[in-house]
Write a protein that holds these residues in place. Structure first.
Motif, PDB file in Angstrom:
ATOM      1  N   LEU A 512       0.846  -1.189   0.000  1.00  0.00           N
ATOM      2  CA  LEU A 512       0.000   0.000   0.000  1.00  0.00           C
ATOM      3  C   LEU A 512       0.880   1.236   0.000  1.00  0.00           C
ATOM      4  CD1 LEU A 512      -2.593  -1.043   2.743  1.00  0.00           C
ATOM      5  CD2 LEU A 512      -2.711  -1.444   0.292  1.00  0.00           C
ATOM      6  N   VAL A 513       0.532   2.199  -0.812  1.00  0.00           N
ATOM      7  CA  VAL A 513       1.299   3.440  -0.902  1.00  0.00           C
ATOM      8  C   VAL A 513       0.322   4.613  -0.815  1.00  0.00           C
ATOM      9  CG1 VAL A 513       2.911   4.816  -2.256  1.00  0.00           C
ATOM     10  CG2 VAL A 513       3.004   2.311  -2.385  1.00  0.00           C
ATOM     11  N   LEU A 564     -11.477   7.659   5.441  1.00  0.00           N
ATOM     12  CA  LEU A 564     -12.507   7.025   4.628  1.00  0.00           C
ATOM     13  C   LEU A 564     -12.810   7.871   3.389  1.00  0.00           C
ATOM     14  CD1 LEU A 564     -15.038   5.762   7.353  1.00  0.00           C
ATOM     15  CD2 LEU A 564     -13.453   4.397   5.983  1.00  0.00           C
ATOM     16  N   GLY A 565     -12.940   7.213   2.261  1.00  0.00           N
ATOM     17  CA  GLY A 565     -13.218   7.914   1.017  1.00  0.00           C
ATOM     18  C   GLY A 565     -11.974   8.256   0.222  1.00  0.00           C
ATOM     19  N   GLN A 566     -10.801   8.158   0.837  1.00  0.00           N
ATOM     20  CA  GLN A 566      -9.562   8.450   0.112  1.00  0.00           C
ATOM     21  C   GLN A 566      -9.107   7.219  -0.680  1.00  0.00           C
ATOM     22  OE1 GLN A 566      -6.848   9.902   3.189  1.00  0.00           O
ATOM     23  NE2 GLN A 566      -7.186  11.996   2.473  1.00  0.00           N
ATOM     24  N   LYS A 567      -8.255   7.472  -1.661  1.00  0.00           N
ATOM     25  CA  LYS A 567      -7.727   6.390  -2.482  1.00  0.00           C
ATOM     26  C   LYS A 567      -6.327   6.016  -2.023  1.00  0.00           C
ATOM     27  CE  LYS A 567     -10.320   7.500  -6.708  1.00  0.00           C
ATOM     28  NZ  LYS A 567     -10.227   7.837  -8.138  1.00  0.00           N
ATOM     29  N   VAL A 568      -6.040   4.724  -2.106  1.00  0.00           N
ATOM     30  CA  VAL A 568      -4.718   4.209  -1.784  1.00  0.00           C
ATOM     31  C   VAL A 568      -4.217   3.428  -3.004  1.00  0.00           C
ATOM     32  CG1 VAL A 568      -5.632   2.095  -0.750  1.00  0.00           C
ATOM     33  CG2 VAL A 568      -3.353   2.897  -0.112  1.00  0.00           C
ATOM     34  N   ILE A 569      -2.918   3.513  -3.246  1.00  0.00           N
ATOM     35  CA  ILE A 569      -2.318   2.822  -4.388  1.00  0.00           C
ATOM     36  C   ILE A 569      -1.956   1.400  -3.978  1.00  0.00           C
ATOM     37  CG2 ILE A 569      -0.360   2.760  -5.966  1.00  0.00           C
ATOM     38  CD1 ILE A 569      -0.258   5.805  -5.778  1.00  0.00           C
ATOM     39  N   LEU A 570      -2.372   0.430  -4.786  1.00  0.00           N
ATOM     40  CA  LEU A 570      -1.999  -0.964  -4.596  1.00  0.00           C
ATOM     41  C   LEU A 570      -0.921  -1.311  -5.608  1.00  0.00           C
ATOM     42  CD1 LEU A 570      -5.454  -2.759  -4.215  1.00  0.00           C
ATOM     43  CD2 LEU A 570      -4.051  -1.695  -2.449  1.00  0.00           C
TER      44      LEU A 570
END
Length: 832
Positions: A512-513, A564-570
């Motif tokens: 996760l980034v 909550l609602g934010q994006k995380v890079i996989l």
């Protein structure tokens, strides 16, 4: 001669009330015993860990990588400040057994072809080192060997590809990395029965895995005073072309982190609890000395009139107070050391500590004696000063009785005026001696607090385990597969006898980034209507599996700065996407590899061999609570959609199957699960829970000791209070007896007084204990263990009932003394 006569009087003063004197000595002794036992145990465990890390040369940091040539070790060795570097091969795989559980997860770690490794070396418990050449021999970690019954000469069967390879266990060893046996920080639950660590010669590991001339983990020690952060950055730069993960410092190593967390909690307990005993002892000394000085007013007046100065009188009574501290601390120091020896030894049997160091900690012992003497002297200083300031005329003069008036409590409770004297006199006596009443209430409150804290710690640990196994893991057995496969077996398993429900599980390793922060973990894909892997909020309410996006715990969100609602890079962890070379290599070029497709490498227990680019953004839609680990969860259908093409997943891919089984069928179903094609291991949840309960027995044992000391504290406090009450009221009690009041009525009055103090102490102790328990539980939280403070209702009942019974029992010696009271002597004398 003056000093000698006063010293002789000092011994006679002990006879003023030998049982009360003994009670105070026992209070001091209990406090010092607990202080020495807990603090020496804490220091002994910390020293034992440190001694083990030093003797076995624990790495200051390690770096996992895909694969690198052996020569990379020399490049890291040239970094300024580096002391030693060791490159090795580590591989996780399935292990077949004949002695115990049929199949488990194993980890093979290479050691040099001659001797022991220079870093993270091993302590041989039994047997010998593996032979060289073609001898298929290995070393087995002690905890796994103990739980599964292995000894030197037995055989174990690692599975590589589809082949079982038989190895002889040449020896049993302990490792500084696996004193607390956990697979990783992502899987922190101790499973010494299900996770076996094995050590074999590098040349044998190379033949097994086709890793000749390469390593996939580097361990480094640094010179004293060197800058570890700088060295870690330079090592990471050197290893980055080889798919290196971030360096892992010693403090973040999975087993080390858990042990240090326990030590932090141990240290806090070792400080607070003894202070409770000494504080109550100080109040008891203050009350006893005040009562004794009051009863010896005539003697003090005589001493002053025949020439004893104020300083001599002050010294005399200060020495009496110091005597209680000296005797109590002397006995407590000896008992504390031996108790610390037992606690440390018991801990060492649960945790595989190769080297223990339990020596007399003279500094701690001296501190304990000093604290007890200082406590006793300060407690006796005020009454001693009042005695030294008395003039002869003032001391000899008999005090006029105070003007009688109804106490305030009778005005507040009008019915009390009409009550029997058996009820009125106890209430008046409580208010007539406020200092004694206050110290008794505080003693009972402290005992309740001690029980609440120790029981609260056990309850919180039990609640965490119950939540994890009863609210989250609702299955009875889970089979994991070597590689992802289609879910065709689900239908067949549903037809087995005893099977109640079957659900698929797909796990994918990810990094996760978010905003420059990174974390390596895994995502679990489950069905939306799951019943076997439940999601819960922090308050325990059930949460549905999100249709899109991911669900994760609050601790992980905090570490990555997510909301909550934010994006995380996989993306994909480095350890599964790069090869030793900077260019991709084909399957044919990998000597000894039995696995072809990239998806097989990604999902196998070993590392991958081909490069891939993967980066996708996912929204964090749900916050969950998970007491252990940092699991991410999403819909299995969404997970297949995101990763299916890149990882070449089969249709309806799964990596594990969860099974709910009717009572009595778990062993039979587990045996059949082992026979599924591609099965890597089978987890029996009940068996895993038993292992965890056994691992937690260390903390529970220490907290049980705290519970025992709490009972002792309550007993001694009530005993002292009752004896002091009888001393203060000897003439009054004798007069009541002469007027026809029965022994039973007087005993009832004493019991009512003690129960009133018990009630007041309970009202204070329960909320304070609950608050302190919450504070202590927070000391045990870490990145992988997320405790919630919990105190079960039965703990409240048990605490109140235990102290109630202790109060009743502890007053028996005082009541027996009352029954033997000489009425004629007591009514004639002003005091005993």
């Amino acid at each position: 001669m003056v000093i000698r006569k006063l010293d002789l009087k000092l011994l006679r003063d002990v006879r003023f009330s030998p049982w009360l004197f003994l009670g105070i000595v026992l209070l001091v002794m209990s406090g010092i015993t607990l202080f020495d036992a807990s603090y020496i145990s804490y220091n002994s465990l910390a020293a034992s860990y440190q001694l083990t890390y030093q003797k076995l040369n624990m790495a200051d940091f390690t770096v996992d990588l895909q694969s690198a040539p052996q020569d990379v070790v020399k490049r890291i060795q040239r970094i300024p400040g580096v002391k030693q570097v060791d490159g090795r091969v580590t591989e996780d795989l399935t292990v077949e057994q004949r002695l115990a559980t049929k199949r488990v997860i194993g980890r093979i770690i290479s050691i040099p072809d001659a001797g022991l490794p220079s870093i993270n070396t091993l302590h041989i418990v039994n047997g010998t080192l593996p032979g060289r050449g073609n001898k298929r021999e290995l070393l087995l970690e002690n905890s796994f060997a103990k739980f599964n019954g292995y000894k030197p000469g037995d055989f174990i069967y690692p599975i590589v590809g589809d082949d079982e390879v038989r190895y002889r266990v040449s020896g049993i060893v302990m490792s500084p990395e696996y004193m607390w046996v956990v697979a990783s920080t992502d899987d922190p639950m101790p499973q010494p029965k299900q996770f076996g660590v094995m050590f074999m010669r590098k040349e044998m590991a190379d033949r097994l895995f086709g890793t000749d001339g390469s390593v996939n983990q580097v361990a480094v020690t640094i010179m004293p005073g060197a800058n570890r952060s700088r060295i870690m950055r330079q090592a990471a730069d050197i290893l980055s072309p080889y798919g290196a993960d971030d360096p892992i410092p010693m403090q973040k190593q999975a087993g080390y982190e858990v042990l240090q967390r326990d030590l932090r909690g141990f240290r806090t307990l070792a400080t607070l609890f003894p202070m409770l005993f000494l504080a109550i002892a100080a109040l008891s000394i203050y009350n006893l000395l005040g009562r004794m000085i009051y009863s010896q007013r005539a003697q003090i007046g005589f001493m002053r009139s025949v020439g004893y100065g104020r300083r001599a009188v002050l010294r005399h009574y200060i020495l009496f107070a110091a005597l209680t501290g000296l005797l109590g601390s002397a006995i407590g120091t000896v008992l504390g050391y031996y108790l610390a020896f037992e606690i440390t030894g018991f801990y060492a049997t649960i945790v595989s500590i190769p080297f223990t160091e339990v020596t007399p900690r003279w500094g701690i012992m001296a501190a304990g004696i000093g604290i007890s003497l200082l406590t006793a002297v300060l407690a006796g200083l005020v009454p001693s000063l009042s005695a030294s300031r008395m003039t002869p005329a003032e001391a000899i003069r008999t005090e006029a009785p105070s003007v009688g008036r109804a106490p305030a409590i009778e005005n507040l409770i009008p019915r009390l005026k009409k009550a029997s004297f058996v009820w009125r006199l106890p209430m008046r006596n409580l208010l007539r001696a406020p200092k004694r009443t206050f110290s008794t209430i505080m003693g009972i409150a402290s005992a309740i607090t001690l029980i609440m804290v120790s029981a609260g710690l056990m309850d919180s640990g039990k609640a965490m385990i119950n939540f994890y196994f009863d609210r989250m893991l609702r299955y009875d057995a889970m089979v994991t597969f070597i590689h992802p496969q289609s879910q065709g077996d689900l239908g067949r398993i549903r037809t087995w006898k005893g099977v109640q429900r079957v659900e698929p599980l797909l796990q994918v390793p990810v990094k996760l980034v978010h905003n420059g922060r990174e974390m390596v973990t895994s995502i679990s894909g489950i069905e939306s209507n799951t019943q076997l892997l439940a999601l819960s909020a922090y308050d325990g309410t059930r949460i549905s599996v999100p249709r899109t996006g991911i669900a994760t715990g609050g601790d992980l969100m905090k570490r990555l700065g997510l909301c909550l609602g934010q994006k995380v890079i996989l993306t994909v962890p480095h350890r599964i996407i790069s090869d030793a070379a900077s260019i991709p290599v084909s399957d044919a070029e990998v000597n000894g590899s039995r696995i072809g497709k990239y998806r097989d490498q990604v999902f196998s227990l070993s590392r991958g061999i081909q490069d891939i680019t993967f980066k996708k953004q996912v929204v964090v839609t749900t916050q969950t609570y998970e007491p252990i680990g940092n699991r991410l969860v999403m819909s299995i259908h969404e997970l297949r959609r995101l990763f299916g093409q890149e990882f070449d997943l089969p249709p309806n891919a799964i990596s594990a199957i969860m099974v709910k089984v009717a009572p009595g069928y778990v062993k039979e179903v587990s045996r059949d699960l082992y026979n599924l094609t591609g099965a890597a291991s089978v987890v029996d949840v009940q068996d895993m829970r038993q292992q965890i309960d056994q691992a937690m027995s260390v903390s529970n044992a220490f907290e049980s000791v705290m519970f025992g000391f709490a009972i002792a504290l309550a007993f001694i406090v009530i005993f002292n209070s009752t004896m002091l009450n009888i001393l203060e009221r000897t003439r009054e009690i004798a007069s009541l007896r002469a007027l026809g009041v029965t022994r039973l009525q007087i005993s009832s009055m004493l019991t009512i007084e003690n129960l009133c103090t018990w009630l007041a102490g309970t009202v204070i102790g329960l909320p304070v204990g609950r608050l302190l328990a919450h504070g202590f539980v927070s000391q045990y939280n870490s990145e992988t263990f997320h405790f919630r403070s919990a105190v079960f209702p039965r703990t409240y009942v048990m605490t109140v009932t235990t102290i109630f019974l202790t109060v009743l029992v502890s007053q028996i010696p005082g009541i027996l003394r009352l029954f033997n009271l000489n009425l004629a002597k007591a009514t004639k004398e002003l005091s005993e």
